[in-house]
Structure formats: C-alpha cells, structure tokens
Motif scaffolding. Structure first.
Motif, PDB file in Angstrom:
ATOM      1  N   HIS A 219     107.791 119.348 101.383  1.00 16.32           N
ATOM      2  CA  HIS A 219     106.697 118.873 100.535  1.00 16.32           C
ATOM      3  C   HIS A 219     105.390 119.617 100.818  1.00 16.32           C
ATOM      4  O   HIS A 219     104.459 119.545 100.007  1.00 16.32           O
ATOM      5  CB  HIS A 219     106.479 117.372 100.752  1.00 16.32           C
TER       6      HIS A 219
ATOM      7  N   THR B 144     106.033 104.591  97.989  1.00 16.19           N
ATOM      8  CA  THR B 144     107.000 105.193  97.070  1.00 16.19           C
ATOM      9  C   THR B 144     108.396 105.292  97.671  1.00 16.19           C
ATOM     10  O   THR B 144     109.259 105.963  97.114  1.00 16.19           O
ATOM     11  CB  THR B 144     106.533 106.598  96.665  1.00 16.19           C
TER      12      THR B 144
ATOM     13  N   ALA C 106     104.587 111.887 100.548  1.00 14.51           N
ATOM     14  CA  ALA C 106     105.924 112.250 100.063  1.00 14.51           C
ATOM     15  C   ALA C 106     106.866 112.517 101.234  1.00 14.51           C
ATOM     16  O   ALA C 106     108.041 112.108 101.213  1.00 14.51           O
ATOM     17  CB  ALA C 106     105.832 113.482  99.162  1.00 14.51           C
TER      18      ALA C 106
ATOM     19  N   ASN D 215     110.404 118.282  87.837  1.00 13.09           N
ATOM     20  CA  ASN D 215     111.086 116.988  87.877  1.00 13.09           C
ATOM     21  C   ASN D 215     110.918 116.229  86.567  1.00 13.09           C
ATOM     22  O   ASN D 215     111.847 115.578  86.087  1.00 13.09           O
ATOM     23  CB  ASN D 215     110.554 116.154  89.037  1.00 13.09           C
ATOM     24  N   ALA D 216     109.715 116.293  85.991  1.00 15.03           N
ATOM     25  CA  ALA D 216     109.485 115.629  84.705  1.00 15.03           C
ATOM     26  C   ALA D 216     110.366 116.233  83.618  1.00 15.03           C
ATOM     27  O   ALA D 216     110.941 115.513  82.784  1.00 15.03           O
ATOM     28  CB  ALA D 216     108.013 115.731  84.328  1.00 15.03           C
TER      29      ALA D 216
ATOM     30  N   ASN E 127     101.375 119.774  90.684  1.00 16.51           N
ATOM     31  CA  ASN E 127     102.389 120.414  91.506  1.00 16.51           C
ATOM     32  C   ASN E 127     103.529 120.903  90.624  1.00 16.51           C
ATOM     33  O   ASN E 127     104.081 120.135  89.835  1.00 16.51           O
ATOM     34  CB  ASN E 127     102.929 119.422  92.549  1.00 16.51           C
TER      35      ASN E 127
ATOM     36  N   MET F  76      99.740 116.361  86.075  1.00 16.11           N
ATOM     37  CA  MET F  76     100.368 116.789  87.335  1.00 16.11           C
ATOM     38  C   MET F  76      99.850 118.165  87.720  1.00 16.11           C
ATOM     39  O   MET F  76      99.579 118.996  86.846  1.00 16.11           O
ATOM     40  CB  MET F  76     101.900 116.832  87.187  1.00 16.11           C
TER      41      MET F  76
ATOM     42  N   ARG G  54     112.275 121.015  96.813  1.00 14.14           N
ATOM     43  CA  ARG G  54     111.142 120.150  96.481  1.00 14.14           C
ATOM     44  C   ARG G  54     111.369 119.371  95.196  1.00 14.14           C
ATOM     45  O   ARG G  54     110.573 118.509  94.849  1.00 14.14           O
ATOM     46  CB  ARG G  54     109.859 120.971  96.344  1.00 14.14           C
ATOM     47  N   THR G  55     112.394 119.698  94.470  1.00 15.01           N
ATOM     48  CA  THR G  55     112.646 119.077  93.177  1.00 15.01           C
ATOM     49  C   THR G  55     113.872 118.181  93.254  1.00 15.01           C
ATOM     50  O   THR G  55     114.562 118.109  94.267  1.00 15.01           O
ATOM     51  CB  THR G  55     112.862 120.153  92.104  1.00 15.01           C
TER      52      THR G  55
ATOM     53  N   ASP H 277     106.640 118.722  90.665  1.00 22.30           N
ATOM     54  CA  ASP H 277     106.548 117.487  89.883  1.00 22.30           C
ATOM     55  C   ASP H 277     106.761 117.759  88.398  1.00 22.30           C
ATOM     56  O   ASP H 277     107.389 116.962  87.693  1.00 22.30           O
ATOM     57  CB  ASP H 277     105.183 116.830  90.101  1.00 22.30           C
TER      58      ASP H 277
ATOM     59  N   ASP I 220      98.666 113.347  99.668  1.00 26.72           N
ATOM     60  CA  ASP I 220      99.810 113.089  98.789  1.00 26.72           C
ATOM     61  C   ASP I 220     101.085 113.715  99.347  1.00 26.72           C
ATOM     62  O   ASP I 220     102.168 113.123  99.269  1.00 26.72           O
ATOM     63  CB  ASP I 220      99.526 113.638  97.388  1.00 26.72           C
ATOM     64  N   LYS I 221     100.963 114.915  99.917  1.00 25.92           N
ATOM     65  CA  LYS I 221     102.144 115.576 100.475  1.00 25.92           C
ATOM     66  C   LYS I 221     102.636 114.852 101.729  1.00 25.92           C
ATOM     67  O   LYS I 221     103.846 114.749 101.964  1.00 25.92           O
ATOM     68  CB  LYS I 221     101.823 117.034 100.783  1.00 25.92           C
TER      69      LYS I 221
END
Length: 919
Positions: free
Chosen positions: A595, A744, A657, A138-139, A132, A130, A6-7, A135, A653-654
């Motif tokens: 996701h 996206t 993605a 990832n940041a 999740n 965020m 997921r990342t 997410d 949102d999922k």
C-alpha cells in the motif's frame, strides 16, 4: 506501472492447500456432464475443466503453463484421467472455442470495445473522487464484474488508468495555468527563492503546523493568515475542480521540498502550489477559530478560578470596601454644608487614595460575585489583554448565521462599531435574547432614568456567545472546513429518498416516520413494563425514598487455576522475538507494504522498497525516530532515507489500508475466536505526552501534564481496529462513530462498550440510526432522567424513576432530518465527529439538535432500564466473558499444537503457525 498486488485484480496463488483444492476445484457432477458433452478427448476434457474451475475465480483465462501443477493434478485425478494427460491445445481454434463455451456457460460477455467504454466511463468518474491509480483500477474492475464482462489483461487496465489520469490532470494543470495572470505566476514562483539569513525558501513557511493556542501564537497565526491571503484568492483559479483532486494535489505539494517541486513542469508546479495555498488558507482559518474558542474557554475557566479565590479572600476585601464606604459616608456627612462640587472632589480624592475607581469597581464586582455563583463579572479582567486580538480576528472572519435568527450577528456588528469607544456605557439598542439572564442583568443597567448597556460586559458576553454558537453550529464561517455550515454538507433529500428503503433494511429500521416512532414507543413501553413487573425479584437494584436507583456491587469471580498453566505454555512455545523481525515476517506473509508508495500513485523507485518501508514503520511506530533508527541500524540506512520514505511514500490513508490487511489476516485464525466475539468492541482514550507548543496538546488536570488523547477502539478479539489523536478537552465519544466508519477491516463490531466519554444523547441517537448497540459505563448515571412513553402511564414499582415524557411528535416530524443525516454520514458527505461536536452543545435554535436529543433520550432510557434489571443482557455478558472456559480452550489448543502437529514433517511451518496464531 501500478503494482498488481495493490489492486483486487485476481491472480492465481503460488500454492494451494488440500482443503482449498477440495472445496474450490473439485468438479461437480453438473460440470462433469457439461465437459463430457462439449468434448471427447481426454486432453480437451482436462483443458475445458481447468477453464471451468479457474474462470469464475479469476475472471479471465490464464495461460495453461501458468496453472500450478498441484491444481492440474487435482483436477486430473478428479476426472480419473491418466497421469500422462497434460493440458495443452493442438490448434488455437479449439482454444478459442473452449473460451467461448466457458463464457456462455457462465453468461459472461467477452472483453471488447463496449467493455473498454465501460472502463473509460468508470475511470472518468473515479478520477474525480480518487487519487490512487490502484483505487481507480479497482473501481473499473468492480464495474466490469457488475456488468458481467471478462477481465482484460492487467497491463490494459493500468495503461488506460495512466492515460486517463494524465489526460485529466494535464487538462486541469493547463486550465489553472491559463487562469493565472503573469503577476500571479511570478508571485508564486518567488516563493521558491531562498531567503537570507535563514537560507530557507518562503515555500517552507506554508507547511508550518499550528502552535499552542496562547495569545502570542494567536497573533502570530493572524499575521500568517493575512500573509496567506496576500498570496491571492485561489478559488477562482480552482473553480470546477473536484475537491478530491485539490486535496490530492495539496498533499503532494506538502510532501515535497522546494527543490523537488521545482523539478516539475511549470503548469503542474503552479497548480500544486495553488492547491496547497488554498488548503493552507482554509486550515489556518480553522486553526484560528480553534484558538479563539479555546481562548474564550480559558477566560471562562480563569474567571471561575478567580471566583473561588475571591470567596477565599472575601473577608479581607469586604473589610477594605466597608472601610472605604465608611470613609466616603463620613466625608459626605462632614461636608454636608459644602456645595456638591466640593463634596464630589473630596469623594474622588478618597477613591483615588484607596486604589482608584476601576480597582474599587473590580473589587466590588468580585465580592458581589463571591456571594453567588456568577463568574461572568470577573471575565473582563482576563479578557482585556485579548481584546485587540479578538476584535482583529472576528473582523477577518466572514461569520454567518446558519438559521433565520440574526440577533447575535446584529449584536456582533454593533459591537465592532464600538471598538474604539472607551466610555463605560453605550446606547441600549440591542436585542439580548441570545444572552443568559445573568448576562442580561449585568449588561443592561439604568442610569439617570435611561437604560444603557455596560460596554465591557457586552463585549465579553458577545464574544463568549460567538464561541459557543461556532461550536454548536448556529454560526458558521464561510470558506472554513471544520466550522462551515454542516447543513450545506448534508445529502439533498431528493438523493436520500431513493436510498431510504435499502438503508433501513440494512440496519433493521422501519422505512417510514410513523412506523419508526411506533416501534420506538412500543419498545420503550415493553421494556419499562418488563422491568416494573420483574422489580420485586430484582436483587441487584434498590430505589431510595428520594427516588434514586442504587445498584449493588457484583461479586468478583475467582481467578481460574488454568491461567498459570496457560502462562507457562505460552512461555515455553513463544520465545522472545524482535519487533522488527515480527514486522518483516508479517510482511512476508501478507505484504502489507504494497500500500505504500509515492503520493503521485506511481510505483516506488527505491532499492529494496519493502525493507525501507518496514524499517520506516518500525522507526515511527515505536516513536524511536529516524535519527535513532539509523544509528541502531549501523548506518545501513541513513536518517535522510528514512525521513524521505515517511514524507513521500507513507500517508495516513496508506497506513490504514496496511492495518486493515493485518487485521483481516488476524481474523482468519482460529485462536482469537476463543478470546471473544468479533461483534463486540470497546472504546477508550489514553493520555499521550506531546510537545506543549502544539494545537492538539493541552494541559488536563485529570492527567496532570501536557499531551493529547490517543483514542482507540479495540475488538474483543484483542486487536486495535481504530486509533485517533484528540485534544485533552474534547469529548471522546464524538469520535466513536468516526472510528466505526473509518474501520475498513473485516471485523465490524455492532456492540460497543465505552466509559462515560463514550455516551451522550446525540451519540445514543446516531448509534441507533447506524444499527449499533451502545453500552457505555456511565458515571453518575442515577442523576440521568428516565423518560416514560406517555404522561398517563403509571408503574407500580419504578414510577418514581421517571421524570419526563418523550415528545413523539417532534421525532416523527424530524424523521426525515434524522435519516438525511444518517445517509449523509454513510456516503461520506458529513463527518460524524463534526456533527456530534455541534449536537453536543445545547441550542434552542437548532431543531436538528432537539430531534437527536429526543431520539437519544428514548434509546438511553431503554438502555438504563435494561441495565438496572436482571434481564438476559447481563447474563449474556457473563457467558461471553467466561475467562475460565476461554483459558481452558487456549490450553487445549496449545497442547494439541505442541503434542500432535509439532512431530510432523515440517516443524518450522508449524512453529510459524503457532507463533502467528498466538500473536
């Protein structure tokens, strides 16, 4: 634990193609010299080269035993080392030295305490926006890459993320619980008690969806808002909590049943419930405003219909009124010797026999309206049944003006004081400058040498004006989400100013007001001059004596013969396959179900989660539903299991993605490139039948049924990039920028084709600010105004087309406002559809509307001039839509795939490639 897939955490692939090995892992001469200088033995040269090639791809040092054998063989052969040389170290000291050498070679800092602090600071910032864990990880990874740190183990990132979320969410929940009094806690806990005879808890009532905007439903929803407000004001309890966390907690509570929520710890349970109540109060208030606006629109429509009916029945009604007037005059003549009181009594008796004063007054208004286009006098008859509900609604809403103009608010407050008044007239104490001339003439009348206001007309006018200004943004409702003051949602100019230069460079716009306006003026002047000069040779355009431009119809092209060959080839190589099989195969290839998962962000604790996710996606994606899906799966999965996954593990949102993953993989294939250009897309809406008892559903005469609009943006590569459901009465173009921002995927179109709904002056302006070329098909385009760059500019051939001049001073003055809006939309502070809905209603108060309208006029005039002229725009479209050429390319590709590669050693793999490319 968060799933690794997921990342964006980099990991080695299971297998590598020959092309990938050659392009990415073949050592360069510089790397060979570096390795030779650092170590001498063959084994250490292989070890170091593997680190050199793998570290920039992964960001960390994997175990040598985990490196795929094909990759090791490729590097070994490139170094001309014998086959018996295998990766490995005799001493750990050499391993650590090689790691440090690679870090210095790429100028990367090792992971340590400082990198850990960077991760913690990033996670603390991310947790405020965020929800999740993937997410947040990832940041943190992006920040580490930015600061050139080595990546830690994924378990380290996951553990730190879990600790930060637990720490922050735990503090928030305990803080909210401490702010609650014992009475508030007891009242919230009482929502979980089962009520008889429904055998359902009150908690389930909070999650109801809004019904259709009928008068009865309006009253029900008013009672619902009153009940929700009786639960308490949640803002003090949730003070200083980031909005993203509140929305996340509310979504989590909405996905849970009462029994499931009661299993949570008291602090978290109460916090989730408070967030849900707060969000529900806001959404219910917004739903009520929507219903109010739609009811006033319905009243207006019915009045217009009544006007048409009155015209049809005008002769009979006029005869009756003339007969009544004749009788009144005859009575007055016959009783002229009587006193005024007797005459008045006789006249009143005549009026009562003819239906009464009110009925006769309505008939007179209908006849008077039928002689003009004024439907306003007829609105009262449709408004009066709504009067009590509308007064109650407006009293419950904290309506405020978003400008310095308080005239309408003053009039609204005065009207509320006259609610219980039954007289036909009220004192003339209002400023009616907000009303049209028709309304002012109807409201303000003279009686006994004094000016008075007609109460009924005043009420209808003020309610209609409130509805219009709520839509235009000149009025806002405190505590609302969709009807809040959008100006307060704009990014402050102090934060916008440092971003102007970068943003303008990105979209290709000048970064100062003067150059921005000068470039626009120069572009408009240049295009108009080109069109005027080329007009004598323009065989497609004619201008009538009245100044109307007329485009000739284009000749259709013949259907290419290669179409039949393509269809036969497709039928031969593409056997019919189950949609469920296709979903499963794509998931095996892409793993888009990664996701999906619990809203809390933790890993799914389901048996065979991928299978459950694919089955649920098929059930709801095909509109089959959980019950029918369970039936046709022969009870392999139950209806409850499908609904549970849909409710608890899948959100919008999922889904977006997962869809982006599919689009990105689709865009990697060669075949779609033959179909079109990835920079081009088209937007349009399709009517979809929906339940009538739904706030989104409405009846539209164009479609002849109840339903909504499924608004799609489809790439010219033939794949849907964005979808959204709208009300039938909405202007579809308002959601075009939402679609482009919400997309996206890797396919980011810059040229958008649409129908008439996909254009307006505000949309032309906003598209220009985002670097998007809007190319709509405009109905009745010849009725639009062309705007010349200067008053003194005169054209030899097309001058009659231009009706007005652009106000360049207004554009330059409000350039900062335009850029502020663009940057606010870019960072997500403001939703484009909300802004465009407000800018789509003409407002004399809103200077921002006027600036967007002026910019839109410039861009639209340039588009129209290019459209009506024989300039390369239309030639380019013809070339890019050469269907015969594309069909020939497709046929050649299929002949190549079937004749050459099918005979290779792995026919099943080739069949799979053909299937996915064609799909």
């Amino acid at each position: 634990m968060t799933a690794l897939e997921r990342t964006i955490y980099r990991r080695m692939k299971r297998s590598y193609s020959t092309k990938e090995l050659i392009e990415a892992y073949t050592p360069t001469e510089e790397e060979r010299r570096f390795v030779s200088a650092m170590t001498r033995t063959a084994q250490n040269q292989l070890n170091l080269m593997l680190w050199i090639k793998l570290f920039p791809c992964l960001g960390y040092f994997p175990a040598l035993s985990d490196i795929p054998a094909p990759l090791v063989d490729h590097v070994r052969q490139a170094l001309n080392l014998p086959a018996e040389v295998v990766p490995g170290y005799d001493h750990d000291r050499t391993l650590y030295r090689h790691h440090q050498v690679v870090r210095e070679y790429y100028q990367i800092l090792p992971y340590g305490k400082e990198a850990r602090r960077v991760i913690l600071r990033t996670l603390l910032r991310a947790v405020r926006t965020m929800d999740n864990p993937a997410d947040m990880i990832n940041a943190a990874l992006e920040e580490l890459i930015k600061q050139r740190y080595e990546m830690p183990a994924f378990s380290t990132l996951d553990r730190l993320t879990g600790r930060i979320r637990t720490l922050v969410y735990g503090r928030i929940c305990r803080l909210v619980q401490r702010r609650m009094t014992s009475d508030i806690q007891h009242g919230l806990e009482a929502l979980f008690e089962v009520q008889l005879p429904s055998h359902r808890s009150v908690f389930s009532q909070i999650k109801l969806v809004p019904p259709s905007p009928t008068l009865s439903h309006l009253k029900v929803w008013q009672d619902r808002l009153a009940w929700l407000m009786e639960l308490g004001v949640m803002e003090p309890l949730l003070k200083d909590i980031p909005p993203a966390i509140i929305k996340h907690f509310a979504a989590e509570a909405r996905a849970l049943d009462a029994s499931e929520l009661q299993e949570y710890a008291p602090a978290k349970r109460l916090t989730l419930l408070a967030c849900l109540i707060r969000q529900t109060q806001m959404s219910t208030q917004d739903d009520l405003i929507d219903m109010f606006v739609k009811r006033m629109s319905t009243i207006q429509v019915r009045a217009k219909e009544a006007l048409q009916l009155a015209r049809d029945a005008q002769a009979a009604t006029t005869a009756q009124l003339v007969e009544t007037l004749t009788h009144v005059v005859e009575t007055a003549v016959e009783d002229k010797e009587q006193d005024d009181a007797t005459v008045g009594r006789h006249l009143r008796e005549i009026l009562e026999k003819r239906g009464g004063q009110e009925q006769l007054l309505e008939q007179c208004q209908q006849v008077a309206a039928s002689l003009t286009d004024e439907y306003q006098p007829l609105m009262w008859s449709f408004y009066k049944s709504h009067r009590r509900a509308l007064f109650q609604l407006v009293r419950s809403l904290p309506i405020r003006s978003t400008t310095q103009d308080q005239v309408l608010i003053t009039s609204l407050n005065f009207m509320l004081t006259q609610e219980n008044r039954r007289s036909l007239f009220v004192p003339d104490t209002l400023d009616l400058s907000f009303a049209s001339e028709v309304w002012q003439r109807l409201i303000r009348v003279k009686r006994k040498k004094r000016t008075k206001l007609v109460r009924r007309c005043m009420e209808v006018c003020i309610f209609a004006a409130v509805a219009d200004e709520l839509k235009s943004g000149d009025l806002a409702v405190e505590g609302s989400e969709r009807f809040a003051d959008y100006r307060a949602q704009l990014l402050p100019w102090a934060m916008c100013e440092p971003q102007i230069a970068e943003y303008c460079q990105e979209v290709g716009l000048p970064s100062d007001a003067h150059t921005f306006v000068a470039q626009l003026r120069e572009r408009l002047t240049e295009v108009a001059a080109q069109v005027d000069a080329a007009f004598p040779g323009n065989k497609s355009l004619e201008i009538t004596a009245k100044g109307e431009p007329v485009l000739k119809r284009l000749k259709a092209k013949a259907v290419p013969a290669s179409r039949v060959a393509l269809q036969e080839a497709l039928r031969h190589h593409m056997p019919d396959r189950s949609v469920l099989d296709v979903l499963w195969d794509t998931n095996e290839e892409i793993h888009w179900t990664r996701h999906f998962g619990p809203i809390s962000g933790s890993d799914p604790k389901l048996a065979h989660p991928d299978e459950r996710y694919v089955i649920t996606s098929f059930a709801y994606g095909t509109n089959m539903g959980a019950a029918q899906m369970a039936k046709h799966m022969r009870r392999i999965v139950s209806e409850h299991e499908i609904t549970f996954v849909n409710r608890r593990h899948i959100t919008l949102d999922k889904l977006e993605a997962a869809k982006a993953d599919l689009i990105n993989r689709y865009a990697q294939y060669d075949l779609p490139k033959c179909w079109g250009d990835e920079n081009v897309a088209a937007a349009d809406g399709t009517q979809v039948d929906l339940s009538e008892n739904n706030l989104v559903s409405s009846y539209h005469i164009r479609y002849g049924s109840y339903g909504g609009i499924a608004y799609h943006v489809v790439s010219s590569l033939y794949i849907a990039l964005y979808s959204h459901f709208l009300n039938c009465g909405m202007w579809e173009g308002n959601f075009l920028i939402d679609a482009l921002i919400g997309n996206t995927s890797a396919i980011q179109p810059k040229v958008i084709h649409s129908d008439t709904q996909g254009q307006s002056t505000a949309l032309f302006a906003l598209s220009y600010l985002f670097g998007i070329e809007l190319m709509p098909r405009i109905r009745h385009w010849k009725d639009l105004k062309f705007y010349r760059p200067k008053k003194e500019t005169v054209y030899k051939h097309i001058d009659i087309l231009f009706k007005d001049t652009i106000d360049w001073v207004l554009l330059e003055t409000h350039w900062t406002d335009l850029m502020q809006v663009a940057l606010s939309v870019r960072v997500g502070k403001l939703q484009p559809s909300i802004l465009l809905r407000k800018l789509g209603h003409e407002s004399r108060k809103n200077r921002l509307y006027q600036a967007f309208r002026e910019l839109g006029r410039v861009v639209r005039t340039i588009f129209l001039l290019r459209y009506i002229s024989d300039i390369p725009l239309r030639e380019q479209i013809t070339k890019t839509t050469n269907i015969a050429e594309r069909y020939n390319q497709l046929c050649e590709w299929i002949r190549f795939a079937s004749g050459g590669l099918m005979a290779e050693n792995d026919p099943e793999e080739m069949q799979k490639r053909v299937r996915y490319n064609v799909m």
